[in-house]
Enzyme design. Structure first.
Site, PDB file in Angstrom:
ATOM      1  CG  ASN A 173      -0.264  -0.138   2.449  1.00  0.00           C
ATOM      2  OD1 ASN A 173       0.551   0.894   2.968  1.00  0.00           O
ATOM      3  ND2 ASN A 173      -0.291  -1.082   3.085  1.00  0.00           N
ATOM      4  CG  ASP A 210      -6.559  -6.435  13.757  1.00  0.00           C
ATOM      5  OD1 ASP A 210      -5.625  -5.456  14.257  1.00  0.00           O
ATOM      6  OD2 ASP A 210      -7.638  -5.809  12.967  1.00  0.00           O
TER       7      ASP A 210
HETATM    8  N1  CTP Z   1      -3.851  -2.895  12.063  1.00  0.00           N
HETATM    9  C1  CTP Z   1      -3.032  -4.157  12.444  1.00  0.00           C
HETATM   10  N2  CTP Z   1      -3.128  -5.176  11.683  1.00  0.00           N
HETATM   11  C2  CTP Z   1      -3.877  -5.427  10.901  1.00  0.00           C
HETATM   12  C3  CTP Z   1      -4.726  -4.472  10.187  1.00  0.00           C
HETATM   13  C4  CTP Z   1      -4.657  -3.133  10.881  1.00  0.00           C
HETATM   14  O1  CTP Z   1      -2.549  -3.835  13.451  1.00  0.00           O
HETATM   15  N3  CTP Z   1      -3.741  -6.686  10.111  1.00  0.00           N
HETATM   16  C5  CTP Z   1      -3.883  -1.742  12.901  1.00  0.00           C
HETATM   17  C6  CTP Z   1      -3.124  -0.565  12.299  1.00  0.00           C
HETATM   18  O2  CTP Z   1      -1.935  -0.429  12.653  1.00  0.00           O
HETATM   19  C7  CTP Z   1      -4.150   0.551  12.442  1.00  0.00           C
HETATM   20  C8  CTP Z   1      -5.464  -0.020  13.013  1.00  0.00           C
HETATM   21  O3  CTP Z   1      -5.247  -1.420  12.975  1.00  0.00           O
HETATM   22  O4  CTP Z   1      -3.431   0.968  13.860  1.00  0.00           O
HETATM   23  C9  CTP Z   1      -6.459   0.356  11.833  1.00  0.00           C
HETATM   24  O5  CTP Z   1      -5.959   0.189  10.596  1.00  0.00           O
HETATM   25  P1  CTP Z   1      -6.966   0.083   9.333  1.00  0.00           P
HETATM   26  O6  CTP Z   1      -6.307  -0.303   8.149  1.00  0.00           O
HETATM   27  O7  CTP Z   1      -7.464   1.468   9.109  1.00  0.00           O
HETATM   28  O8  CTP Z   1      -8.256  -0.690   9.879  1.00  0.00           O
HETATM   29  P2  CTP Z   1      -8.546  -2.143   9.586  1.00  0.00           P
HETATM   30  O9  CTP Z   1      -8.989  -2.988  10.529  1.00  0.00           O
HETATM   31  O10 CTP Z   1      -7.845  -2.640   8.360  1.00  0.00           O
HETATM   32  O11 CTP Z   1     -10.307  -1.656   8.919  1.00  0.00           O
HETATM   33  P3  CTP Z   1     -10.607  -1.565   7.472  1.00  0.00           P
HETATM   34  O12 CTP Z   1      -9.582  -1.626   6.693  1.00  0.00           O
HETATM   35  O13 CTP Z   1     -12.006  -2.306   7.289  1.00  0.00           O
HETATM   36  O14 CTP Z   1     -10.996   0.137   7.605  1.00  0.00           O
END
Ligand code: CTP
Length: 397
Positions: A208, A304
């Protein structure tokens, strides 16, 4: 905040001296007392009257002013301050200090002090690059003088390059960072940063647009406040900060393993843009192009990291901060995300392409906590980091 702090501000003689007027206002706004000192040449660019009006007190200009010596000797003047700021720090002033010359009040103060000195250099680009200036800067750096700027850009003299004095707010952030030093000493922080790369085959991956700038700035701000920082970073564009333990990873699973290995910690800030999915069966060899047959990639979910750390039943960091990169309904989505993941704070931002935030130098965030949603004005990523680090320090110390 700088309440109770005294800044001795030495204004050198350069066109950037006009920005020092704004600097005085910004420092005072934050509660600092500003004691201004001007070199003779500074008076050619701004008047002592403006400086003393903004500082709300006397401006010191002359080494041989007997009244001043009776009221407050120059040595005491420099030692009573919590920090000495030189802005603009001209080539002349830098040269004097580096070479032990003390012919006027400003240089005498700088030589007689044992207080930390922060310089904001400003000069013509050729002067900045001159070997004598660079030698002087290196010497001062080695002897504990700190610098903020200069920035690169158009110069008053019509040239372009490094030499512009840092903006007043950048100097304020540097002042705050210097004075806040130590508030997090004895605390351990884990910061994740950058993108992750999820392999498709040995040569291709899914990634990304995260540059790692915000996470890097946060790690730097925490370290500057004395925290022991483990910086777990994916393949970022920006170099990791100094003074932290750097753990470089590629994929989300490697990032999770590195975070687990770095625990326990007092604070975890998960600023990484972790890929949500990985390719289910990574190919061990390069996938070949076959005529008429497009490859089909099947995905599976990545762990996550934020949710796992937030939901630890034993040894959870006292403060877990997540980020929420959103493109619409920022506050609603981020509030839901905070509840879903179980972290204490969420720093939410709008990463729609038109904001220029992802991969850019600025950020506009909303801090979501138990107390609700707090809008922060758009500012540099380092400023966001400094402010967040101050909030973290207040919460964990
Ligand atoms: N994050 C993480 N591990 C993942 C995905 C996300 O630790 N596999 C953490 C990121 O570092 C950030 C937070 O979660 O602090 C939110 O990341 P974001 O990408 O906005 O959230 P998602 O859970 O991926 O939700 P979405 O993509 O559905 O908005």
């Amino acid at each position: 905040m700088l309440s109770g702090k005294t800044i001795l501000l030495i204004i050198g003689g350069g066109i950037a001296a006009y920005k020092s007027l704004e600097l005085i206002r910004r420092l005072k706004e934050r509660g600092a007392a500003v004691v201004p000192v001007m070199t003779g040449a500074a008076g050619e660019f701004v008047t002592p009257l403006s400086v003393s009006a903004l500082a709300g007190g006397k401006v010191y200009t002359d080494l041989f002013d007997l009244t001043d010596e009776a009221e407050m000797g120059h040595i005491q003047l420099s030692r009573a301050a919590d920090l000495i700021v030189v802005a603009p720090a001209t080539a002349d002033l830098i040269g004097k200090v580096a070479n032990g010359l003390a012919g006027d009040l400003a240089s005498t103060l700088l030589m007689a002090t044992d207080t930390e000195v922060l310089m904001a250099p400003a000069m013509n680009v050729r002067m900045w690059e001159h070997y004598a200036v660079q030698r002087n800067l290196a010497w001062l750096r080695d002897n504990g003088v700190r610098f903020v700027g200069p920035n690169e850009g158009d110069m008053a003299c019509g040239e372009y390059g490094p030499g512009r004095m840092a903006e007043p707010m950048e100097i304020v952030a540097a002042v705050e960072a210097r004075l806040a030093r130590g508030v997090l000493s004895g605390k351990r922080a884990i910061v994740t940063s950058g993108p992750t790369h999820e392999p498709i085959d040995p040569v291709r991956y899914i990634a990304n647009r995260s540059s790692g700038a915000q996470g890097t700035a946060i790690a730097r701000a925490l370290a500057a406040r004395g925290a022991e920082v483990v910086f777990v970073t994916g393949p970022a564009d920006v170099a990791p900060p100094e003074g932290v333990e750097v753990v470089k990873v590629q994929s989300a699973r490697q990032m999770l393993a590195a975070v687990e290995a770095a625990l326990p910690a007092d604070v975890a800030v998960m600023a990484a843009a972790v890929a949500d999915w990985r390719v289910k069966s990574e190919s061990g060899s390069k996938i070949k192009k076959v005529k008429g047959a497009l490859p089909v990639l099947e995905f599976e979910e990545n762990p996550d990291i934020l949710a796992q750390v937030s939901q630890m039943t034993e040894g959870r960091p006292g403060l877990v901060v997540g980020f929420a990169a959103e493109t619409d309904d920022v506050v609603a989505h981020a509030t839901a995300k905070r509840a879903r993941k179980g972290c204490d704070w969420i720093v939410a931002n709008d990463v729609s392409p038109e904001t220029g935030i992802m991969g850019g130098t600025e950020n506009a965030v909303v801090l979501i906590s138990d107390a609700g949603a707090e809008d922060w004005p758009r500012m540099g990523k380092q400023d966001v980091a400094e402010r967040l680090a101050d909030r973290i320090a207040a919460a964990v110390s």
